[in-house]
Design a protein around this motif. Structure first.
Motif, short mmCIF file in Angstrom:
data_model
loop_
_atom_site.label_atom_id
_atom_site.label_comp_id
_atom_site.label_asym_id
_atom_site.label_seq_id
_atom_site.Cartn_x
_atom_site.Cartn_y
_atom_site.Cartn_z
N GLU A 84 0.89 -1.17 0.17
CA GLU A 84 -0.08 -0.11 -0.11
C GLU A 84 0.98 1.27 -0.12
OE1 GLU A 84 -0.88 0.40 4.76
OE2 GLU A 84 -2.20 -1.14 3.55
N ARG A 85 0.52 2.34 -0.39
CA ARG A 85 0.97 3.70 -0.34
C ARG A 85 1.37 4.01 0.93
NH1 ARG A 85 2.99 6.97 -3.75
NH2 ARG A 85 1.86 6.24 -5.69
N ARG A 126 6.82 9.13 -1.07
CA ARG A 126 6.05 8.41 -1.84
C ARG A 126 6.48 6.79 -1.79
NH1 ARG A 126 7.29 9.77 -7.59
NH2 ARG A 126 9.34 9.54 -6.93
N LEU A 141 6.25 2.92 -0.85
CA LEU A 141 5.32 1.64 -0.71
C LEU A 141 5.75 0.82 0.47
CD1 LEU A 141 5.10 0.67 -4.62
CD2 LEU A 141 3.27 2.03 -3.25
#
Length: 107
Positions: free
Chosen positions: A10-11, A30, A32
């Motif tokens: 997920e981010r 940014r 993950l």
């Protein structure tokens, strides 16, 4: 996936920074976040946010039945410090073009 084994990607919502010695090797908001059964949480950083000019490709490659074959990079005093999956398995395709370090700062 093997029964009972899960991976989620997920981010992330936090800033991730990688420092080795006095050098910042990566910094991003940014990343993950990869969570895998039996493993610590790992932060995969976009290649554009990593100081690739400081890293040297390694001859090391490892295979994970859930993620695929990993390639590694090193610093002169830190072999195989960072890895990525250039051609990840479909379930984790989002980590393509992202790199992961063993130790990161999260804020």
């Amino acid at each position: 996936m093997t029964t009972g084994h899960t991976i989620t990607v997920e981010r992330g919502t936090q800033r991730v920074r990688v420092v080795h010695g006095q050098r910042v090797l990566a910094e991003t908001d940014r990343a993950l976040v990869l969570r895998e059964t039996g493993c610590p949480v790992r932060y995969y950083i976009p290649e554009a946010d990593v100081r690739m000019d400081l890293l040297t490709p390694s001859d090391t490659h490892t295979y994970c039945p859930f993620k695929g074959t990993a390639s590694y990079w090193s610093l002169p005093d830190a072999p195989d410090l960072v890895w990525s999956y250039p051609d990840p398995k479909p379930d984790v395709a989002a980590i393509r073009n992202h790199l992961c370090f063993y130790e990161v700062e999260v804020s």
